[in-house]
Design an enzyme around this catalytic site. Sequence first.
Site, PDB file in Angstrom:
ATOM      1  N   ASN A  71      -6.187 -12.464  -9.232  1.00  0.00           N
ATOM      2  CA  ASN A  71      -7.016 -11.574  -8.103  1.00  0.00           C
ATOM      3  C   ASN A  71      -7.191 -10.203  -8.471  1.00  0.00           C
ATOM      4  O   ASN A  71      -6.523  -9.573  -9.156  1.00  0.00           O
ATOM      5  CB  ASN A  71      -6.090 -11.892  -6.686  1.00  0.00           C
ATOM      6  CG  ASN A  71      -5.299 -10.614  -6.463  1.00  0.00           C
ATOM      7  OD1 ASN A  71      -5.735  -9.712  -6.062  1.00  0.00           O
ATOM      8  ND2 ASN A  71      -4.086 -10.703  -6.760  1.00  0.00           N
ATOM      9  N   GLY A  74      -8.621  -6.004  -4.813  1.00  0.00           N
ATOM     10  CA  GLY A  74      -9.105  -4.325  -4.746  1.00  0.00           C
ATOM     11  C   GLY A  74      -8.828  -3.732  -3.608  1.00  0.00           C
ATOM     12  O   GLY A  74      -9.442  -2.840  -3.182  1.00  0.00           O
ATOM     13  N   LEU A  75      -7.524  -4.321  -2.998  1.00  0.00           N
ATOM     14  CA  LEU A  75      -7.091  -3.254  -1.888  1.00  0.00           C
ATOM     15  C   LEU A  75      -8.195  -3.147  -0.430  1.00  0.00           C
ATOM     16  O   LEU A  75      -8.174  -2.399   0.187  1.00  0.00           O
ATOM     17  CB  LEU A  75      -6.607  -1.914  -2.235  1.00  0.00           C
ATOM     18  CG  LEU A  75      -5.680  -1.697  -3.314  1.00  0.00           C
ATOM     19  CD1 LEU A  75      -5.169  -0.416  -3.543  1.00  0.00           C
ATOM     20  CD2 LEU A  75      -4.255  -2.560  -2.687  1.00  0.00           C
ATOM     21  N   CYS A 131      -0.728  -1.597  -7.609  1.00  0.00           N
ATOM     22  CA  CYS A 131      -2.036  -2.938  -7.450  1.00  0.00           C
ATOM     23  C   CYS A 131      -2.443  -2.270  -8.834  1.00  0.00           C
ATOM     24  O   CYS A 131      -3.025  -1.509  -9.038  1.00  0.00           O
ATOM     25  CB  CYS A 131      -2.746  -2.395  -6.217  1.00  0.00           C
ATOM     26  SG  CYS A 131      -4.010  -3.601  -6.438  1.00  0.00           S
ATOM     27  N   LYS A 164       7.124  -0.001  -4.018  1.00  0.00           N
ATOM     28  CA  LYS A 164       6.820  -1.504  -4.876  1.00  0.00           C
ATOM     29  C   LYS A 164       6.345  -1.239  -6.126  1.00  0.00           C
ATOM     30  O   LYS A 164       5.191  -0.556  -6.404  1.00  0.00           O
ATOM     31  CB  LYS A 164       5.918  -2.306  -4.183  1.00  0.00           C
ATOM     32  CG  LYS A 164       5.637  -3.776  -4.757  1.00  0.00           C
ATOM     33  CD  LYS A 164       4.707  -4.464  -3.777  1.00  0.00           C
ATOM     34  CE  LYS A 164       4.318  -6.106  -4.483  1.00  0.00           C
ATOM     35  NZ  LYS A 164       3.633  -6.620  -3.769  1.00  0.00           N
ATOM     36  N   THR A 192       1.655  -7.774  -9.058  1.00  0.00           N
ATOM     37  CA  THR A 192       1.075  -8.567  -9.977  1.00  0.00           C
ATOM     38  C   THR A 192       1.077  -8.163 -11.261  1.00  0.00           C
ATOM     39  O   THR A 192       1.108  -6.964 -11.625  1.00  0.00           O
ATOM     40  CB  THR A 192      -0.308  -9.082  -9.593  1.00  0.00           C
ATOM     41  OG1 THR A 192      -0.954  -7.758  -9.417  1.00  0.00           O
ATOM     42  CG2 THR A 192      -0.176  -9.781  -8.368  1.00  0.00           C
ATOM     43  N   GLY A 216       2.053 -15.815  -8.846  1.00  0.00           N
ATOM     44  CA  GLY A 216       2.518 -16.890  -8.866  1.00  0.00           C
ATOM     45  C   GLY A 216       3.450 -17.663  -9.956  1.00  0.00           C
ATOM     46  O   GLY A 216       3.956 -16.647 -10.584  1.00  0.00           O
ATOM     47  N   GLY A 242       7.687 -12.231  -6.961  1.00  0.00           N
ATOM     48  CA  GLY A 242       6.774 -12.584  -8.159  1.00  0.00           C
ATOM     49  C   GLY A 242       7.179 -14.237  -8.466  1.00  0.00           C
ATOM     50  O   GLY A 242       8.330 -14.631  -8.898  1.00  0.00           O
ATOM     51  N   GLY A 243       6.404 -14.980  -8.265  1.00  0.00           N
ATOM     52  CA  GLY A 243       6.306 -16.654  -8.412  1.00  0.00           C
ATOM     53  C   GLY A 243       7.370 -17.503  -7.899  1.00  0.00           C
ATOM     54  O   GLY A 243       7.997 -18.463  -8.394  1.00  0.00           O
TER      55      GLY A 243
END
Lengths: 315, 290
Positions: A71, A74-75, A131, A164, A192, A216, A242-243
């Site tokens: 993805n 973009g916030l 991000c 994060k 991500t 994912g 994550g995933g």
Amino acid sequence: MLNELSCEISGIEFENPLILASGILGVAPSSIVRLSNAGIGGTTTKSIGPRTRFGFSNPSIIEIDDGSFLNSVGLANPGIEAFIPEIKEIKKKTNIPLIVSVFGDDPHIYAEVAKKSELAGADAIEINVSCPHAEVASIGLSAELTKKFTEQVKKAVNIPVFVKLTPNLANIIPIAKAAENGGADAIVAINTVRGLSLDIETGRPILSHGIGGLSGKAIRPIGVRCVYEIYPHVKIPIIGCGGISKWQDVLEYIYAGATAVQLGSIFSRGEEKINEILDGLHIFLKKHNISNLQELRGKSHDFDDELEVKPKFQN
Amino acid sequence: MKPPYDYRLNKPFLTPIIDIIKENNRIKTFIFEYNPISEPVKINPGQFVMVWVPGSDEIPMSVSHIGKNSKISISVADVGETTHLMHQLKIGDKIGIRGPYGNWFTSQNGTAIVIGGGIGMASVLSIIQDLSNHKNDPIDIKIDKIICINGAKTKSELCFNKELQKILKENDSLEICTDDGSRGFKGFTTEKLKEILNKGKSNSITVYACGPEKMLKTVFQICEDHNKIPVQLNLERMMRCGFGICGLCALDPTGLLVCRDGPIFTNEILREITDFGKIHRDFSGKTYLI
Ligand SMILES: Cc1cc2nc3c(=O)[nH]c(=O)nc-3n(C[C@H](O)[C@H](O)[C@H](O)COP(=O)(O)OP(=O)(O)OC[C@H]3O[C@@H](n4cnc5c(N)ncnc54)[C@H](O)[C@@H]3O)c2cc1C
Ligand SMILES: Cc1cc2nc3c(=O)[nH]c(=O)nc-3n(C[C@H](O)[C@H](O)[C@H](O)COP(=O)(O)O)c2cc1C
Ligand code: FES
């Protein structure tokens, strides 16, 4: 509220360790209410900045393999002023902890958005310095900046502050320590992973922005590794992310050192996944006669001394 | 009905346009083959695809025709930047398609009233075809009559009339409405609906509709007032992912997602949705009144 899955992070009690990750279904209060009704332990909002932001155009979310997504949203977010009523509504309609994810152009703006979120009713703040397809990525790559931004937000609010982290660097440990030194109450790992997907016929990047963030199934081993690496170096709790798509994945994160976990991409498969995962965990704990999941936290490190350090050679 | 989840359909598949039909000055139909995976992709009436114009945006579009051999079409109204760009495309140019997404219209026994407001007609074309097929071949579902209400602001904006005349059979009817009376009934499709319901005595009616949300809201109110006639209404919301992960298309207060739980909603659900006819979100996620 105490049960075999309950946990506590910096004074906030979660009935179970499953928390909604930022940016997935976190736009409308109604989505958060729906996940709360489906049994999730806590939720995180979409990352909120100081002003209305449309993010990148479509295509901005695609599924590149079964359960793995790329993805470049973009916030995109409505901005804190428009989001205040939404925070209030979420708090009115749910009784599980609400984490508001924030970002901004500089430490003061992060702090301002965080303060406004606190006043609107947030139970905790998550600082997004990670991000990968937005300007904020560079903060999370620098220990110095991570500490500085964390300090500013801590100064501004009285609720717990989570930081994060990005996995997109060679060594995540100094950044985790910097967040702790800046006063963070918990670490969320990971955001991500930078990735790219190209069209086979034309060679063209598919996302409008080109490079995006991978989430994912594909990133689970990266997330588990990051938590595993951070755990021995910090005293504050870690929220693994994550995933995660099944109960076994949650256990992996707990073994690596996480206190709780965040789930995102899996909600493409529906909110029924929450109960499936909780059921699996309950059965596992019962089978092994464990009274609380937290007893398993960090268990993988019991084996630290047994791991092979040097490769073997012939002769 | 919920669509089966197939991850292979969540990434755009580039395919050349094989034909373009100019429906009127504002609407063009684009025909192409959609065969992104080894087996045929099942598409149902009212489902939509995400359409990518490489170098520009990717937007939701209902599938207007579901043809044989993976041939499908979308019918695009030129309303903004991306749709305008699409109108400049030529045969052979490639567009990216992913989907189909969402639930679908399902043909119900009895009399069918199908309403298309403006470009909304594109998304009900395939259910009209389905109803007509059932009417010709009444095995499981028996359709008595199809009444189609095709409405537009003015004569030049009407579309698909010739095609509708071909699909519809004897004892079906096609009612044309224009706001300015330049053709057919002068007034809104909803006024025509009221007129039909007030004089008709059919007992099992189902209303299928797509069009501006204000129109859908009125259609719903009229049907509720007429002994709660069952409706299947196709709602539109801003969409980013199309498969239920970004949350942009969520409806208050239930959190139903238009892309996955909809876009077609029935009475019980519509009664609960407070956003219906009132509130939308823009691409940032900010709400606004319509
Ligand atoms: C499920 C669904 C089915 C649709 N089917 C059709 C169809 O068959 N034929 C047709 O002509 N149009 C259809 N639309 C509307 C179509 O998606 C918009 O007209 C198109 O996105 C406009 O893009 P633009 O860049 O040209 O215009 P812009 O100037 O960007 O936008 C004009 C308006 O289009 C809408 N829009 C823009 N981007 C999106 C988006 N990503 N998702 C949803 N709405 C958007 C907004 O209401 C916006 O105000 C459908 C929409 C949905 C949600
Ligand atoms: C569509 C999408 C949007 C996201 N938006 C944000 C965001 O706004 N802020 C943030 O911190 N993380 C965001 N993320 C990252 C997720 O919170 C999470 O860290 C990542 O997806 C890994 O978890 P998962 O594999 O369970 O999805 C987003 C992820 C996706 C797929
Ligand atoms: S468009 Fe993303 S959830 Fe519906």
